[in-house]
Design a protein around this motif. Structure first.
Motif, PDB file in Angstrom:
ATOM      1  N   SER A 170       0.833  -1.205   0.000  1.00  0.00           N
ATOM      2  CA  SER A 170       0.000   0.000   0.000  1.00  0.00           C
ATOM      3  C   SER A 170       0.865   1.251   0.000  1.00  0.00           C
ATOM      4  O   SER A 170       0.497   2.280  -0.583  1.00  0.00           O
ATOM      5  CB  SER A 170      -0.923   0.007   1.233  1.00  0.00           C
ATOM      6  N   ASN A 265      -7.982   4.324   3.028  1.00  0.00           N
ATOM      7  CA  ASN A 265      -7.178   3.948   1.869  1.00  0.00           C
ATOM      8  C   ASN A 265      -6.969   2.439   1.785  1.00  0.00           C
ATOM      9  O   ASN A 265      -6.606   1.806   2.779  1.00  0.00           O
ATOM     10  CB  ASN A 265      -5.823   4.661   1.938  1.00  0.00           C
ATOM     11  N   ASN A 266      -7.213   1.896   0.586  1.00  0.00           N
ATOM     12  CA  ASN A 266      -7.007   0.461   0.336  1.00  0.00           C
ATOM     13  C   ASN A 266      -7.753  -0.381   1.365  1.00  0.00           C
ATOM     14  O   ASN A 266      -7.210  -1.308   1.952  1.00  0.00           O
ATOM     15  CB  ASN A 266      -5.508   0.138   0.371  1.00  0.00           C
ATOM     16  N   LEU A 268     -11.661  -0.900   1.169  1.00  0.00           N
ATOM     17  CA  LEU A 268     -13.040  -1.277   0.880  1.00  0.00           C
ATOM     18  C   LEU A 268     -13.244  -2.774   0.684  1.00  0.00           C
ATOM     19  O   LEU A 268     -14.340  -3.290   0.925  1.00  0.00           O
ATOM     20  CB  LEU A 268     -13.540  -0.519  -0.352  1.00  0.00           C
ATOM     21  N   HIS A 269     -12.191  -3.497   0.273  1.00  0.00           N
ATOM     22  CA  HIS A 269     -12.342  -4.933   0.024  1.00  0.00           C
ATOM     23  C   HIS A 269     -12.451  -5.752   1.313  1.00  0.00           C
ATOM     24  O   HIS A 269     -12.659  -6.954   1.262  1.00  0.00           O
ATOM     25  CB  HIS A 269     -11.189  -5.460  -0.835  1.00  0.00           C
ATOM     26  N   MET A 295     -10.633   8.688  -0.163  1.00  0.00           N
ATOM     27  CA  MET A 295     -10.404   7.254  -0.365  1.00  0.00           C
ATOM     28  C   MET A 295      -9.407   7.049  -1.496  1.00  0.00           C
ATOM     29  O   MET A 295      -9.623   7.546  -2.602  1.00  0.00           O
ATOM     30  CB  MET A 295     -11.705   6.530  -0.734  1.00  0.00           C
ATOM     31  N   THR A 297      -8.393   4.018  -3.582  1.00  0.00           N
ATOM     32  CA  THR A 297      -8.933   2.668  -3.750  1.00  0.00           C
ATOM     33  C   THR A 297      -8.962   2.251  -5.214  1.00  0.00           C
ATOM     34  O   THR A 297      -9.112   3.098  -6.093  1.00  0.00           O
ATOM     35  CB  THR A 297     -10.369   2.596  -3.174  1.00  0.00           C
ATOM     36  N   LEU A 325     -14.287  -5.478  -5.094  1.00  0.00           N
ATOM     37  CA  LEU A 325     -14.201  -4.022  -5.190  1.00  0.00           C
ATOM     38  C   LEU A 325     -15.515  -3.454  -5.713  1.00  0.00           C
ATOM     39  O   LEU A 325     -16.199  -4.087  -6.524  1.00  0.00           O
ATOM     40  CB  LEU A 325     -13.091  -3.630  -6.161  1.00  0.00           C
ATOM     41  N   TRP A 354      -6.392   2.379  -9.794  1.00  0.00           N
ATOM     42  CA  TRP A 354      -6.347   3.086  -8.511  1.00  0.00           C
ATOM     43  C   TRP A 354      -6.787   4.532  -8.706  1.00  0.00           C
ATOM     44  O   TRP A 354      -6.316   5.220  -9.607  1.00  0.00           O
ATOM     45  CB  TRP A 354      -4.931   3.058  -7.941  1.00  0.00           C
TER      46      TRP A 354
END
Length: 362
Positions: A170, A265-266, A268-269, A295, A297, A325, A354
């Protein structure tokens, strides 16, 4: 004697010899099928050639072989000093020489400057954790797809096992996205900033270095990441300005104040669609009036990054505790339902799908 003749109705020709005459006259269609089969197999082999440099670099990074060869060393000395199996080491080295990752200097092996810079564990420029994530997280799951499909059973992702690796990869995106984040926060002039899923604190520590006013708060469910983030803060003497909490945002006892900026950040999954809606609703309650939600993402099947997001989603779907996603329109709709209005979408890495997505409180 070689002659040419029609291969098929479209006029393509095939060169054949007298020895082929019998096969051609009695089984021409079979011969065409075999030729096409061979050609297709060859094409798939060629498609997989790019895998070899990645594998060689991964092994070199994982065992820190490029660093160990930095001053030049023989295979024999490397095997003896570290107890390595010499034939496997030799095969890895031969591959590196063919690829240009290594060169021979007399009887010694020397890594290229590029491999030493980007695939040594000690290098500040290393991208090796990206390959570690690929080979140890993503590929085993994707290779296990047939079994999961037939058994109707998915795996479980253990964040504690790969927390630092995910944080490190990340951080690579962070380098590209930081300008967007800094610009947005400078415009907001916040007193309080919250980073949900802060990892090892990269964004917050850099922001605290750049922005004089405000307090920066990070929350993460990985104890290992939070401990590393706190160590970084102590080294930089930012203890009064940057604070990290080992907690789940859903149950965290939030300080009795609103945040002017909230970053996710990174992240939502890790949330199903229903859980994502609940998260956005909670964020909406924590953000101040006219505050900003940032965000960084990937978005699913966005133009230019469809291959990456398809592969990323395939990995997510292989785990019962990870989730696909969102598409851009899905994320905007869920945010609006939570009282958050889209401000902007900026590209971070198009081929990786991204984006920097910014919302404000309605």
């Amino acid at each position: 004697m070689k002659r040419s003749g029609p291969l098929c109705a479209n006029g393509a020709e095939y060169l054949y010899t007298d020895d082929d005459d019998y096969l051609w006259k009695t089984g021409g269609s079979n011969m065409i099928a075999e030729y096409r089969k061979m050609w297709e197999a060859r094409n798939w082999l060629k498609k997989n050639e790019p895998f070899l440099p990645t594998w060689q670099a991964y092994v070199g990074y994982r065992l820190d072989l490029f660093h160990k060869l930095a001053g030049g060393a023989t295979l024999e000395s490397l095997a003896e000093n570290y107890g390595y199996e010499e034939t496997l080491l030799s095969s890895w080295a031969d591959t590196g020489i063919v690829l240009g990752h290594l060169k021979q200097d007399g009887g010694r092996l020397v890594p290229s400057k590029k491999m030493l810079k980007f695939f040594s564990q000690e290098s500040d420029h290393s991208v090796g954790e990206l390959l570690k994530e690929l080979f140890e997280m993503h590929m085993p799951s994707l290779m296990n797809y047939p079994q999961m499909i037939t058994s109707n059973q998915k795996g479980r992702f253990n964040g504690e096992d790969f927390g630092k690796t995910v944080a490190a990869t990340s951080a690579l995106i962070e380098k590209k996205a930081f300008g967007h984040v800094l610009s947005e926060i400078n415009a907001q002039k916040p007193r309080w900033v919250l980073d949900i899923g802060c990892g090892t604190g990269g964004y917050l520590i850099k922001l605290a270095d750049k922005i004089k006013q405000g307090t920066f708060v990070g929350v993460d469910i990985s104890k290992e990441c939070i401990e590393e983030a706190r160590q970084k803060v102590r080294k930089k003497s930012l203890g009064e300005k940057v604070k990290f909490y080992y907690a789940d945002i859903n149950t965290w006892e939030v300080p009795s104040r609103f945040f002017d900026v909230i970053m996710m950040n990174n992240l939502l999954h890790y949330y199903s669609q229903d859980a994502r809606k609940e998260l956005l609703a909670r964020v909406s309650k924590l953000i101040s009036q006219n505050g900003t939600v940032i965000m960084i993402t990937p978005l699913y099947l966005e133009r230019g990054g469809q291959r990456f997001s398809a592969a990323f989603n395939s990995f997510m779907e292989a785990h019962e505790n990870l989730y696909p996603l969102p598409r851009k329109d899905e994320l905007i709709r869920d945010a609006e339902e939570a009282g958050l209005q889209l401000k902007s979408i900026k590209t971070v890495v198009r081929e990786g799908s991204w984006y920097c997505v910014n919302f404000s409180k309605k």
